[in-house]
Design a protein around this motif. Structure first.
Motif, PDB file in Angstrom:
ATOM      1  N   UNK A 277     -18.780 -18.310  -8.658  1.00 56.33           N
ATOM      2  CA  UNK A 277     -18.163 -17.448  -9.677  1.00 56.33           C
ATOM      3  C   UNK A 277     -19.034 -17.380 -10.922  1.00 56.33           C
ATOM      4  N   UNK A 278     -19.516 -18.527 -11.381  1.00 53.04           N
ATOM      5  CA  UNK A 278     -20.357 -18.559 -12.587  1.00 53.04           C
ATOM      6  C   UNK A 278     -21.655 -17.796 -12.359  1.00 53.04           C
ATOM      7  N   UNK A 279     -22.240 -17.969 -11.165  1.00 56.77           N
ATOM      8  CA  UNK A 279     -23.503 -17.287 -10.859  1.00 56.77           C
ATOM      9  C   UNK A 279     -23.327 -15.774 -10.817  1.00 56.77           C
ATOM     10  N   UNK A 280     -22.241 -15.318 -10.202  1.00 51.36           N
ATOM     11  CA  UNK A 280     -22.039 -13.881 -10.011  1.00 51.36           C
ATOM     12  C   UNK A 280     -21.304 -13.216 -11.176  1.00 51.36           C
ATOM     13  N   UNK A 281     -20.410 -13.946 -11.831  1.00 47.52           N
ATOM     14  CA  UNK A 281     -19.569 -13.328 -12.859  1.00 47.52           C
ATOM     15  C   UNK A 281     -19.733 -13.887 -14.250  1.00 47.52           C
ATOM     16  N   UNK A 282     -20.451 -14.987 -14.367  1.00 49.13           N
ATOM     17  CA  UNK A 282     -20.663 -15.581 -15.679  1.00 49.13           C
ATOM     18  C   UNK A 282     -19.619 -16.629 -16.020  1.00 49.13           C
ATOM     19  N   UNK A 283     -19.971 -17.499 -16.945  1.00 48.98           N
ATOM     20  CA  UNK A 283     -19.081 -18.599 -17.323  1.00 48.98           C
ATOM     21  C   UNK A 283     -17.796 -18.118 -17.986  1.00 48.98           C
ATOM     22  N   UNK A 284     -17.820 -16.899 -18.545  1.00 48.07           N
ATOM     23  CA  UNK A 284     -16.637 -16.378 -19.224  1.00 48.07           C
ATOM     24  C   UNK A 284     -15.693 -15.619 -18.302  1.00 48.07           C
ATOM     25  N   UNK A 285     -16.045 -15.466 -17.035  1.00 44.52           N
ATOM     26  CA  UNK A 285     -15.157 -14.765 -16.117  1.00 44.52           C
ATOM     27  C   UNK A 285     -13.854 -15.557 -15.972  1.00 44.52           C
ATOM     28  N   UNK A 286     -12.711 -14.880 -15.964  1.00 43.84           N
ATOM     29  CA  UNK A 286     -11.426 -15.601 -15.860  1.00 43.84           C
ATOM     30  C   UNK A 286     -11.342 -16.541 -14.664  1.00 43.84           C
ATOM     31  N   UNK A 287     -11.947 -16.173 -13.560  1.00 38.70           N
ATOM     32  CA  UNK A 287     -11.863 -17.018 -12.375  1.00 38.70           C
ATOM     33  C   UNK A 287     -12.703 -18.283 -12.478  1.00 38.70           C
ATOM     34  N   UNK A 288     -13.576 -18.340 -13.492  1.00 38.91           N
ATOM     35  CA  UNK A 288     -14.353 -19.562 -13.705  1.00 38.91           C
ATOM     36  C   UNK A 288     -13.461 -20.717 -14.144  1.00 38.91           C
ATOM     37  N   UNK A 289     -12.251 -20.406 -14.578  1.00 40.23           N
ATOM     38  CA  UNK A 289     -11.307 -21.446 -15.009  1.00 40.23           C
ATOM     39  C   UNK A 289     -10.432 -21.944 -13.855  1.00 40.23           C
TER      40      UNK A 289
END
Length: 452
Positions: A277-289
């Motif tokens: 998720x972090x690699x594809x969407x970034x650390x701020x993506x909601x799913x990173x939580x």
């Protein structure tokens, strides 16, 4: 010429005569090849559509009904049936339980269930109660209660169900089964298997394409990402054991002179899906939580009544090549799928692996020798051809399939038992005896009559 067209032409040449071959589909006998089977499909997503395409190639099957909550999939299925020259099927899609109206239809003899996992058991149970021969995709059950539901309903109704485990028909697997039956490996001692498959692009998508691209799951996603990823969020278990365990269970005569006795399981940390998720969407993506509960690598060890051990691995959340990690080991030698290697004492050079190609060719299973050319383009390298044929012929004859309710329960029980073992620091879990002691006297399936 496309592989699909090639398969259609080959199937046309084979025609209805394939059903007259004794025991075709292993374990099949007393079939009535001239009977037509009316089949309904519950779930016509990607997997259900694959089954539909193979059914439409048969001369002894009418697809009379389809069910799906997605109207787009209903339209795709109707179009495929029309192009194949079939009659417009009855369509059911008015809510989650409209499949029960399909089961009430007198125009349906058998059903194939290819829906999200949580629906498998309840739909199969309802099908058996309705007197419909049921084929269900893997895994068949999510809980021990569901495993017992399959067995108890089968015994109460006398209606059969088949778990549609296609890997049991893979060419190398059937060749190794042939070797096991010919005692090439000697007395069996140990097995390894599993499901090792990078599914990160399956578990996430952006709602615009089936796989890859985004990192959404649940209601914002499509296809398997709508439901499969939730299991990784909420369950720390081997949620998909049967691709590996089904073939091993056949080789070890599980439920037919042998049975699973106990199992321990352990899970690694869970970092793979978060990192994706972090690699594809970034650390701020909601799913990173999102906190994922399922360990990235889950390892289970089963002990059998006959003294063999079986190691099962679930590894779907990290980058890796595909492998089911098969190993079949006996007193005289072993076969390992990873590395495509084999060692047979007295035939191989001492302490040196042989490439397995010549051995697998020598022991190529009679099914593949006879029908391999017809099967290759049917899906998953030909496995789907054989599993659907076995289902259809079993249903036409109304006989027990080669992979029955007891198998579905035993193989699927790995999921809840692994979950319990992991939650209790690897404590051993007792396997229920779904045959209620009959495993002692049940004979192994004679998968090709007079072959073994």
């Amino acid at each position: 010429m496309s592989s699909r067209r090639t398969f259609i032409q080959k199937s046309a040449l084979l025609g209805a005569g394939i059903a007259t071959v004794p025991n075709f589909g292993y374990g099949m006998f007393n079939v009535r090849p001239n009977d037509m089977l009316n089949v309904g499909l519950i779930g016509v997503g990607l997997r259900g559509t694959n089954h539909l395409e193979n059914l439409l190639l048969r001369k002894d099957v009418n697809v009379t009904a389809i069910c799906d909550v997605d109207p787009t999939r209903i339209a795709i299925a109707k179009d495929l049936i029309a192009k194949a020259g079939g009659k417009t099927p009855a369509a059911f899609g008015s809510g989650d339980f409209d499949y029960r109206n399909l089961l009430a239809s007198k125009d349906v003899d058998a059903v194939i269930i290819a829906t999200p996992w949580l629906w498998h058991t309840r739909m199969t149970v309802d099908a058996m109660k309705a007197g419909k021969y049921a084929g269900v995709e893997v895994s068949a059950s999510n809980t021990l209660e569901e495993c017992w539901d399959l067995v108890n309903t089968h015994e109460a109704t006398g209606t059969h169900m088949m778990i549609l485990e296609n890997v049991n028909y893979r060419r190398d697997i059937l060749a190794v089964l042939h070797m096991v039956k010919q005692n090439v490996f000697g007395e069996l001692v140990h097995f390894r298997c599993g499901y090792q498959h990078d599914l990160r692009e399956v578990k996430f998508n952006n709602g615009k394409q089936p796989y890859g691209g985004g990192v959404e799951f649940g209601e914002k996603a499509i296809s398997e990402a709508k439901w499969r990823t939730e299991h990784s969020v909420k369950r720390n278990a081997d949620v998909y054991p049967t691709h590996g365990l089904g073939p091993i269970a056949a080789m070890a005569d599980i439920n037919r002179g042998n049975r699973f006795v106990s199992m321990t399981s352990h899970a690694s940390k869970a970092i793979g899906l978060h990192n994706y998720i972090v690699e594809k969407g970034g650390e701020d993506h909601p799913n990173a939580k999102v906190k994922f509960k399922q360990g990235d690598v889950i390892t289970s060890t089963i002990n059998t009544a006959n003294g063999e051990t079986i190691i099962i691995t679930h590894d779907c959340n990290l980058p890796r090549p595909y492998s089911l990690g098969f190993r079949v080991q006996g007193a005289k030698g072993l076969w390992e799928n990873d590395g495509d290697r084999i060692y047979i004492e007295g035939s191989s050079k001492a302490h040196r692996w042989d490439a397995d190609a010549e051995w697998l060719a020598k022991y190529d299973h009679p099914l593949w020798k006879k029908y391999g050319d017809y099967a290759l383009d049917a899906g998953h390298g030909g496995m789907d051809f054989f599993v659907i044929n076995s289902f259809v012929e079993s249903a036409k004859a109304n006989i027990a399939p080669p992979m029955d309710a007891y198998d579905a329960a035993a193989w699927s029980a790995v999921t809840p038992l692994s979950e319990a073992s992991i939650a209790n620091n690897g404590d051993p879990q007792d396997f229920p005896d779904f045959t209620r002691g009959l495993w002692i006297k049940r004979s192994p399936y004679n998968w090709i009559k007079d072959t073994y």
